[in-house]
Design a protein around this motif. Structure first.
Motif, short mmCIF file in Angstrom:
data_model
loop_
_atom_site.label_atom_id
_atom_site.label_comp_id
_atom_site.label_asym_id
_atom_site.label_seq_id
_atom_site.Cartn_x
_atom_site.Cartn_y
_atom_site.Cartn_z
N GLN A 247 48.07 -37.24 -16.97
CA GLN A 247 47.47 -36.15 -16.17
C GLN A 247 46.29 -35.51 -16.91
O GLN A 247 46.15 -34.29 -16.95
N ASP A 248 45.46 -36.36 -17.49
CA ASP A 248 44.22 -35.94 -18.17
C ASP A 248 44.47 -35.10 -19.42
O ASP A 248 43.56 -34.42 -19.90
N GLU A 249 45.67 -35.18 -19.98
CA GLU A 249 45.96 -34.42 -21.20
C GLU A 249 45.75 -35.26 -22.46
O GLU A 249 45.76 -34.74 -23.57
N GLU A 250 45.56 -36.57 -22.28
CA GLU A 250 45.34 -37.47 -23.41
C GLU A 250 44.17 -38.40 -23.10
O GLU A 250 43.88 -38.67 -21.93
N ILE A 251 43.56 -38.91 -24.17
CA ILE A 251 42.47 -39.86 -24.00
C ILE A 251 42.79 -41.10 -24.85
O ILE A 251 43.18 -40.98 -26.02
N LEU A 252 42.64 -42.28 -24.24
CA LEU A 252 43.01 -43.54 -24.88
C LEU A 252 41.76 -44.38 -25.08
O LEU A 252 40.97 -44.59 -24.15
N PHE A 253 41.59 -44.90 -26.31
CA PHE A 253 40.49 -45.79 -26.64
C PHE A 253 41.08 -47.17 -26.97
O PHE A 253 41.99 -47.29 -27.80
N ILE A 254 40.57 -48.22 -26.32
CA ILE A 254 41.03 -49.59 -26.55
C ILE A 254 39.85 -50.42 -27.05
O ILE A 254 38.83 -50.54 -26.34
N ASP A 255 39.98 -50.95 -28.24
CA ASP A 255 38.92 -51.76 -28.81
C ASP A 255 38.83 -53.10 -28.09
O ASP A 255 39.85 -53.78 -27.89
N ALA A 256 37.61 -53.49 -27.71
CA ALA A 256 37.43 -54.70 -26.93
C ALA A 256 37.65 -55.96 -27.77
O ALA A 256 38.07 -57.00 -27.25
N SER B 111 45.64 -36.56 -28.12
CA SER B 111 45.89 -35.47 -27.17
C SER B 111 44.65 -34.58 -27.15
O SER B 111 43.99 -34.38 -28.17
N ILE B 112 44.33 -34.07 -25.97
CA ILE B 112 43.15 -33.21 -25.80
C ILE B 112 43.62 -31.76 -25.91
O ILE B 112 44.17 -31.19 -24.97
N LEU C 30 40.61 -32.90 -30.73
CA LEU C 30 41.53 -33.99 -30.43
C LEU C 30 42.51 -34.16 -31.60
O LEU C 30 42.14 -33.98 -32.76
N ARG C 31 43.75 -34.53 -31.26
CA ARG C 31 44.76 -34.83 -32.27
C ARG C 31 45.39 -36.18 -31.94
O ARG C 31 45.71 -36.44 -30.78
N GLY C 32 45.55 -37.01 -32.97
CA GLY C 32 46.15 -38.30 -32.72
C GLY C 32 46.46 -39.05 -34.00
O GLY C 32 46.35 -38.52 -35.11
N THR C 33 46.87 -40.30 -33.83
CA THR C 33 47.26 -41.15 -34.96
C THR C 33 46.37 -42.39 -34.99
O THR C 33 46.15 -43.04 -33.96
N GLU D 68 43.07 -34.80 -36.95
CA GLU D 68 42.60 -33.73 -36.06
C GLU D 68 41.08 -33.76 -36.10
O GLU D 68 40.48 -33.51 -37.15
N LEU D 69 40.49 -34.06 -34.96
CA LEU D 69 39.04 -34.23 -34.88
C LEU D 69 38.40 -33.04 -34.18
O LEU D 69 38.80 -32.68 -33.07
N THR D 70 37.40 -32.45 -34.82
CA THR D 70 36.57 -31.43 -34.19
C THR D 70 35.24 -32.07 -33.86
O THR D 70 34.54 -32.55 -34.76
N LEU D 71 34.89 -32.09 -32.57
CA LEU D 71 33.67 -32.75 -32.13
C LEU D 71 32.74 -31.77 -31.43
O LEU D 71 33.21 -30.86 -30.73
N GLU D 72 31.46 -32.00 -31.59
CA GLU D 72 30.45 -31.18 -30.93
C GLU D 72 29.32 -32.07 -30.42
O GLU D 72 28.99 -33.08 -31.06
#
Length: 260
Positions: free
Chosen positions: A203-212, A221-222, A232-235, A255-259
């Protein structure tokens, strides 16, 4: 004798008998005075009326000739990218709301990164340790694992497109790793470049990246997301070359802080 005089729908009656001429003359004189006063009032009233009409006509003509139509401001969201965009709004009232997908797209810099992982000492080859010092492997085995944690600035970037493609570069070096009885070994350089597809989950609370290329995944998690800021927080799982050990799989909490 009966005299009837009509003016402006008002009838004034005077009854004068033939036997009293003086009364007739008197009434005639008073009537003359009344008529004069009436006409003065009538002229004044008509003058005021015509002046008022002329003023209204002039104002009406002025508005008509200028071609200016009064416009009423309509408050609402004026950003076409918003999910609540109002096409009739003329003034933005700060109510614009955007989808998570729209907010996520763009070029992001990792301005700050906090990491935490652990290093299992038991995986170090005992023969190597005992060659350094007899019985060292047994001593280190008693420590189990040691934590590795810290933070880094300007640690890379993410670029997300509306077609759900992405590219990323993650680059930082951990703090030196303290090995009991041996001392510190150099920090681990983490360099990971990736490209593939991204999608929103849960429900748009997480973002998934899949390497091609590797088909590896990064799930975050957002915690916070605006047009200019993201948290963002993740493993992250990476295979790393470590002195005395060789290749070692690290599971790093990030824990990533992005701007933008």
């Amino acid at each position: 004798m009966l005299f009837i005089i009509n003016f402006d729908f008002t009838k004034i009656f005077f009854e004068v008998t033939e036997l009293n001429q003086n009364l007739y003359i008197c009434c005639q004189s008073k009537f003359s005075i009344i008529m004069k006063n009436y006409f003065k009032i009538l002229v004044l009233a008509l003058s005021v009326s015509f002046t008022s009409c002329d003023k209204d006509t002039d104002e009406s003509n002025s508005e008509s000739n200028s071609g200016v139509v009064p416009v009423t401001d309509v408050y609402g969201c004026t950003d076409e990218n918003a999910i609540n965009f109002e096409s009739l709004a003329t003034l933005d009232n700060g109510s614009c709301a955007f989808s998570i997908a729209y907010l996520a797209t763009g070029d992001w810099n990792i301005t700050n990164l906090e990491y935490e992982t652990e290093f299992d000492l038991s995986i170090i080859d005992a023969s190597i340790l005992d060659a350094i010092q007899p019985g060292l492997s047994t001593l280190l085995g008693a420590f189990g694992s040691i934590p590795i944690e810290g933070e880094a600035e300007n640690a890379g970037s993410y670029s997300l497109s509306m077609d759900n493609s992405f590219t990323s570069d993650l680059s930082f070096t951990t703090e030196p790793i303290p090995i009991p009885l041996i001392g510190d070994i150099p920090g681990l350089p983490i360099d990971l470049s990736s490209n593939g597809v991204w999608s929103l989950q849960n429900q748009d609370e997480e973002i998934l990246f899949i390497d091609a290329l590797l088909d590896s995944q990064q799930l975050y998690s957002i915690d916070n997301l605006t047009e200019e800021f993201a948290l963002l927080r993740g493993t992250l799982i990476v295979i790393q070359e470590i002195p005395l050990i060789g290749l070692y799989e690290l599971e790093i909490e990030l824990e990533l802080t992005l701007e933008k």
